[in-house]
Motif scaffolding. Structure first.
Motif, PDB file in Angstrom:
ATOM      1  N   UNK A  83     -14.150   6.989   2.154  1.00 54.28           N
ATOM      2  CA  UNK A  83     -14.689   7.937   3.131  1.00 54.28           C
ATOM      3  C   UNK A  83     -13.568   8.833   3.666  1.00 54.28           C
ATOM      4  N   UNK A  84     -12.410   8.248   3.996  1.00 50.78           N
ATOM      5  CA  UNK A  84     -11.316   9.057   4.517  1.00 50.78           C
ATOM      6  C   UNK A  84     -10.672   9.920   3.439  1.00 50.78           C
ATOM      7  N   UNK A  85     -10.769   9.512   2.196  1.00 48.48           N
ATOM      8  CA  UNK A  85     -10.307  10.374   1.105  1.00 48.48           C
ATOM      9  C   UNK A  85     -11.179  11.621   1.039  1.00 48.48           C
ATOM     10  N   UNK A 148      -2.348   9.778  11.608  1.00 43.32           N
ATOM     11  CA  UNK A 148      -3.759   9.748  11.994  1.00 43.32           C
ATOM     12  C   UNK A 148      -4.579   8.864  11.074  1.00 43.32           C
ATOM     13  N   UNK A 149      -4.276   8.888   9.787  1.00 43.04           N
ATOM     14  CA  UNK A 149      -5.001   8.005   8.875  1.00 43.04           C
ATOM     15  C   UNK A 149      -4.668   6.547   9.159  1.00 43.04           C
ATOM     16  N   UNK A 157      -1.137   1.282   4.432  1.00 45.76           N
ATOM     17  CA  UNK A 157      -0.204   2.217   3.812  1.00 45.76           C
ATOM     18  C   UNK A 157      -0.693   2.587   2.416  1.00 45.76           C
ATOM     19  N   UNK A 158      -1.144   1.599   1.658  1.00 45.74           N
ATOM     20  CA  UNK A 158      -1.615   1.850   0.293  1.00 45.74           C
ATOM     21  C   UNK A 158      -2.854   2.745   0.295  1.00 45.74           C
ATOM     22  N   UNK A 159      -3.772   2.533   1.231  1.00 43.04           N
ATOM     23  CA  UNK A 159      -4.959   3.373   1.309  1.00 43.04           C
ATOM     24  C   UNK A 159      -4.592   4.797   1.695  1.00 43.04           C
ATOM     25  N   UNK A 160      -3.668   4.949   2.646  1.00 46.52           N
ATOM     26  CA  UNK A 160      -3.221   6.287   3.034  1.00 46.52           C
ATOM     27  C   UNK A 160      -2.588   6.987   1.835  1.00 46.52           C
ATOM     28  N   UNK A 167       2.983   8.303  -2.954  1.00 47.18           N
ATOM     29  CA  UNK A 167       3.291   6.896  -3.191  1.00 47.18           C
ATOM     30  C   UNK A 167       3.342   6.148  -1.863  1.00 47.18           C
ATOM     31  N   UNK A 168       3.143   4.818  -1.879  1.00 47.90           N
ATOM     32  CA  UNK A 168       3.282   4.052  -0.639  1.00 47.90           C
ATOM     33  C   UNK A 168       4.664   4.228  -0.007  1.00 47.90           C
TER      34      UNK A 168
END
Length: 193
Positions: A83-85, A148-149, A157-160, A167-168
């Motif tokens: 959803x945030x992507x 913000x994410x 971190x990986x999702x952001x 990259x992470x």
């Protein structure tokens, strides 16, 4: 699940798979629950990123989410990241459309609104939100997106990294630089960070 001072996170738990199936089948209650759980965080992310029409952007995001439900596979956490992507991509598209105008992070004091208990606390909360907005506006666009994410989106971190296409390690670096910058700005105010 609620975090003090943070947006509500999607917390369906064991019922997520059933809710996802119900939403795919067109059950209004499932759409409503998914929207109610994530729309406030998506709208806050859009506002703090300077979207001139955060409610419209949030609606666009959920139109994309609901249209893509048939192809989504994964856990509740992956759903939140997905959803945030979509939100991040819609925001980038919006900025491209509005590129002739200068980008200014939000001055909307209600960006992180939550029900207040009394007028004094509401006033202090509003001042706090304004300060958060001022601090966000002083970060680079990449640092602001990462922070913000992580905070509003409650992503790992990986999702952001997936959302912003980095990259992470790059995300950790942006987060570290953002925190260093924020520490320098709030240290004279005596606020620990």
């Amino acid at each position: 699940m609620h975090h003090k001072g943070r947006a509500t996170t999607l917390s369906i738990g064991d019922g997520f798979e059933e809710m996802l199936l119900a939403a795919r089948a067109g059950a209004p209650w499932a759409f409503e629950r998914l929207y109610a759980d994530l729309a406030p965080a998506v709208a806050a992310y859009a506002r703090l990123q300077g979207s001139p029409e955060p409610e419209d952007l949030t609606s666009e995001v959920f139109l994309g989410v609901f249209a893509g439900l048939a192809s989504f596979e994964g856990t509740e956490s992956k759903f939140r990241s997905w959803v945030f992507t979509i939100a991040h991509h819609r925001l980038v598209d919006e900025r491209r459309r509005l590129s002739r105008r200068s980008f200014v992070p939000t001055a909307d004091a209600d960006v992180l609104d939550r029900p207040g208990g009394n007028a004094e606390q509401d006033a202090l909360d509003k001042l706090g939100r304004r300060r958060v907005e001022e601090l966000c506006a002083q970060l680079s666009a990449d640092q602001r997106a990462v922070m913000l994410l992580r905070i509003v989106g409650d992503l790992t971190v990986e999702q952001v990294a997936t959302v912003v296409g980095r990259s992470p390690g790059a995300v950790k670096g942006l987060q570290r630089r953002a925190l260093t910058s924020l520490r320098k700005k709030v240290a004279p105010e005596g606020v620990p960070l």
